[in-house]
Structures are given as structure tokens and as C-alpha cells.
Motif scaffolding. Structure first.
Motif, PDB file in Angstrom:
ATOM      1  N   LEU A   1      25.383  26.488  32.115  1.00  8.78           N
ATOM      2  CA  LEU A   1      25.434  26.578  30.654  1.00  8.78           C
ATOM      3  C   LEU A   1      26.862  26.527  30.109  1.00  8.78           C
ATOM      4  O   LEU A   1      27.070  26.171  28.953  1.00  8.78           O
TER       5      LEU A   1
ATOM      6  N   ILE B   1      17.457  31.808  27.285  1.00  4.08           N
ATOM      7  CA  ILE B   1      17.597  30.417  27.716  1.00  4.08           C
ATOM      8  C   ILE B   1      17.504  30.301  29.244  1.00  4.08           C
ATOM      9  O   ILE B   1      16.944  29.345  29.773  1.00  4.08           O
TER      10      ILE B   1
ATOM     11  N   ALA C   1      14.519  24.356  24.479  1.00  7.13           N
ATOM     12  CA  ALA C   1      15.976  24.571  24.442  1.00  7.13           C
ATOM     13  C   ALA C   1      16.581  24.494  23.035  1.00  7.13           C
ATOM     14  O   ALA C   1      17.386  25.364  22.679  1.00  7.13           O
TER      15      ALA C   1
ATOM     16  N   PHE D   1      18.680  27.681  21.761  1.00  9.21           N
ATOM     17  CA  PHE D   1      20.109  27.605  21.429  1.00  9.21           C
ATOM     18  C   PHE D   1      20.346  28.004  19.970  1.00  9.21           C
ATOM     19  O   PHE D   1      21.331  28.674  19.653  1.00  9.21           O
TER      20      PHE D   1
ATOM     21  N   GLN E   1      20.351  31.718  19.641  1.00 11.87           N
ATOM     22  CA  GLN E   1      21.597  32.393  20.037  1.00 11.87           C
ATOM     23  C   GLN E   1      22.524  32.533  18.828  1.00 11.87           C
ATOM     24  O   GLN E   1      23.261  33.506  18.717  1.00 11.87           O
TER      25      GLN E   1
ATOM     26  N   SER F   1      21.864  22.651  17.483  1.00 10.00           N
ATOM     27  CA  SER F   1      21.326  22.937  18.824  1.00 10.00           C
ATOM     28  C   SER F   1      20.751  21.697  19.519  1.00 10.00           C
ATOM     29  O   SER F   1      20.646  21.670  20.740  1.00 10.00           O
TER      30      SER F   1
ATOM     31  N   GLN G   1      23.659  20.369  21.341  1.00 12.20           N
ATOM     32  CA  GLN G   1      23.947  21.281  22.469  1.00 12.20           C
ATOM     33  C   GLN G   1      23.002  21.006  23.640  1.00 12.20           C
ATOM     34  O   GLN G   1      23.407  21.000  24.812  1.00 12.20           O
ATOM     35  N   THR G   2      21.725  20.735  23.321  1.00 14.07           N
ATOM     36  CA  THR G   2      20.727  20.434  24.358  1.00 14.07           C
ATOM     37  C   THR G   2      21.048  19.101  25.032  1.00 14.07           C
ATOM     38  O   THR G   2      20.980  18.972  26.255  1.00 14.07           O
TER      39      THR G   2
END
Length: 378
Positions: free
Chosen positions: A39, A217, A295, A299, A302, A334, A337-338
Motif C-alpha cells: 500500500l 483495506i 477499494a 480508500f 480513509q 480514490s 489511488q486504486t
């Protein structure tokens, strides 16, 4: 002999007699603790920035086309044979069309097998049979998943249980697993039998994990390993074991399959938000509508824990939940990010084959396959 029993079947000294029956057979091989999910890593290269010495003009699907045709024909002719017409039709449902699915798993297995420089025809036949087994286990899991999720479409076709009913879909999945098990035993390699059998255990574990909502996650990525990446990792590992490769090559094959499997599922997560039902072959936002936090949601959670955690726990069941989640996904970035994490896993897969496999067009095809999986639209 007169009683119909072959003398060699009465022998007590087979290849398992030296083992303690309670110990794993493949102890010398990679034992994956499933604690590192990468991660904190960022992609090191731009997309399609190939490692030095890799050809630019290789298409893994074109290169493996002949092998994959043999795999599909093998499944149709050798592996599905029941005198019950409805069971036969249900089990063969996804194998009847040439274009049925991407066949990513057999493509991986066959490209890896050829990248190992296998000149022994018998070994290559065994590896091709392994690719068939891998695709059958995968297809059985789709039959069962679609019943559990009550899905309507898959690969732009009605799901098996919509055509044949829930009971027949479950039985057809069981039947495919049973046929796969018989052909797995006929490979006569206890390491491979153990490795491939682990996949079926993992599929069940992953499905059970998915029933429990979690905003962690790491929990989600472990579930992805069980449901998606284990099949790819252990199929690739088994291809290397059948090829009598060194432990280093077996481990590299496992890592390639594992990281590509993780990337594959992360891209699936993104596509569920970005693509329409037509390009995906299944309804868009199907995960959210099924109450599954993938995911991009995790994310986003978070960044916005107070706003999203209770929505995850109640599986987005209340009116307006899905729209709310979508707005936080947009705000948090996100999806990007994924995609980044998928890119990281693709690079780790590429590292594995570049480290341990000799230069060849098949090794290069494995590199291109990793990028194609991350850059796909369906």
C-alpha cells in the motif's frame, strides 16, 4: 488379473508413501504469509514503459491464440461429458462461444509454460491440461458467485442460474469442480494437486469474508487474494512445478500470478464505477448495489471515515446511500489511488518474470499482459 484389478494398482509403494499425511507436501516452496499488500508503494515507471530488452510489438493474446483454442476445445471435448443433457448444457454454457470471456488465466499459464523453454511435448500437454483445469475452476466459481449475488448478466449473457435455475447452476459448478479434480489427479503430481486444491479452499474463504462488511483495506485485499489472485498465483506456480523448474522460478511464477491477480481485481473495482453495463458485460455499480465495499470506497473511507463507515456497515441499503458514496469517491480521488495500486502490482508481476525468466518472446508477452490487464476497459 482375473478379478479386474490391475496389478500395479495394488502396489503399496507409490509416490505418497514417504510423506507424513499431516504435513504440507510443498514445504520447500514459497509459503505466502499474506501480510504485505504494498500500500505504501508508488509506480516506478509510466504505463507501457517497458523494461530494457523487452520487445514492443508483442500481443500476448495473439501469441497464445493457438494454445487457447486447444484449451477451449479440450474443455468442450474432454472435460465436459455427462449423459444428463441439461447438466451438460449448463456446465458447457460459457465454453460454447469462442469469444466467451478473456481467458486470462489460461493465457497466463500457457505463456509462462512456453517462457520456461519447455521442449518436452508431454510437459507442454500437462501444462495445457493445467490451463484447462484452471479455467474450469474459475468458471465453476462464477456459476456459484452469480447465485450468491443473484446477478442477472455475465459476459453480456444471462447468468447460468437465470437460464437453468439456482439448483442446476450450483450443480453445474460442482460438476465442473469434480471434472477438474479428476483431470488434476491424472497429472500425477502431488505438489500440483495440493497447490491447485488450495485454490478451491481459498475461493470459499474469500466468499465467506465478503459476507462480512469491513472498512479495513487490508482485510479487503486479503479477500481479493482468496477470491481472485490465488487462482492465478497457484495456477502459474503449478505450471512451473510441472515444468520441473527450480524453486526460484516456481516462486517467480507464483509472484507473477499473485500480483497480476491483485491488479486484475483492483481494475475490476475501478471499472465497476467508470464503465457502462455494455462494455463490462455485467451491470455497472454492481458491487455497491450488492452491498460490497471495494477499494475505491475503502480508500475514500480513509479520507472520510465518519461519513462512510456507517454506510459500509449497513451495505448501502438506505435510499441515497449510493449517491452519497459516489460523491465521496469523486472528492477523495480514490479511483486514481486504486488505479495506482493496480499499476504497482503489475510492476511487481513484471519484476518477477524479468528476474527469473530468460529472454524470449513469451517472457515479453507476459510483460505486455501485465500492462494490458491494468489498462483494460472490460
Amino acid at each position: 488379473s482375473s478379478d479386474g484389478v490391475h496389478p500395479h494398482l495394488l502396489s503399496t509403494t507409490d509416490e505418497t508413501s514417504n510423506y507424513n499425511i499431516d504435513e504440507p507436501i510443498s514445504q520447500s516452496l514459497l509459503q505466502d504469509s499474506l501480510v504485505e499488500w504494498n500500500l505504501s508503494l508508488k509506480p516506478r515507471r509510466a504505463m507501457y514503459s517497458l523494461p530494457e530488452g523487452v520487445r514492443t510489438d508483442v500481443d500476448p493474446f495473439v501469441l497464445s491464440k493457438e494454445d487457447i483454442q486447444k484449451v477451449t476445445q479440450g474443455i468442450r471435448h474432454d472435460l465436459i461429458g455427462t449423459d444428463h443433457p441439461v447438466l451438460n448444457k449448463a456446465a458447457a454454457y460459457f465454453f460454447e462461444e469462442e469469444g466467451g470471456g478473456k481467458k486470462v488465466r489460461p493465457v497466463m499459464v500457457m505463456l509462462l509454460s512456453r517462457a520456461m523453454d519447455t521442449t518436452n511435448i508431454h510437459t507442454l500437454d500437462s501444462q495445457r491440461r493445467l490451463a484447462q483445469i484452471s479455467e474450469m475452476i474459475h468458471t465453476a466459481s462464477l456459476f456459484h458467485d452469480d447465485v450468491i449475488d443473484n446477478a442477472d448478466t455475465r459476459r453480456n449473457m444471462p447468468t447460468v442460474h437465470k437460464v437453468f435455475g439456482d439448483k442446476m447452476a450450483i450443480l453445474a459448478g460442482d460438476y465442473l469442480l469434480a471434472r477438474a479434480s479428476i483431470y488434476l489427479a491424472r497429472l500425477r503430481n502431488v505438489h500440483v494437486v495440493e497447490t491447485m486444491s488450495t485454490i478451491i479452499e481459498h475461493l470459499v474463504r474469500g466468499e465467506v469474508m465478503q459476507m462480512k462488511p469491513s472498512e479495513q483495506i487490508e482485510y479487503y485485499l486479503r479477500k481479493n487474494f482468496y477470491k481472485t489472485a490465488s487462482l492465478m498465483a497457484n495456477s502459474c506456480k503449478s505450471a512451473a512445478i510441472l515444468g520441473n523448474q527450480s524453486d526460484d522460478v516456481v516462486n517467480a511464477a507464483y509472484r507473477y500470478g499473485k500480483h497480476l491477480g491483485m491488479a486484475f481485481q483492483l481494475v475490476d473495482d475501478v471499472l465497476d464505477f467508470e464503465e457502462t453495463a455494455e462494455t463490462m458485460g455485467k451491470p455497472a455499480l454492481s458491487d455497491l448495489n450488492s452491498g460490497v465495499a471495494t477499494a475505491p470506497v475503502l480508500f475514500a473511507a480513509q479520507r472520510y471515515p465518519e461519513e462512510l463507515q456507517h454506510l459500509i456497515q449497513r451495505k448501502f441499503k438506505q435510499t441515497g446511500d449510493i449517491e452519497l458514496v459516489m460523491s465521496f469517491i469523486q472528492k477523495s480521488g480514490s479511483l486514481q489511488q486504486t488505479k495506482q495500486l493496480a499499476h504497482v502490482h503489475a510492476e511487481l508481476a513484471i519484476d518477477a518474470v524479468m528476474e527469473e525468466f530468460n529472454e524470449s518472446i513469451y517472457r515479453d508477452a507476459l510483460v505486455h499482459l501485465a500492462y494490458k490487464i491494468v489498462d483494460r476497459t472490460r
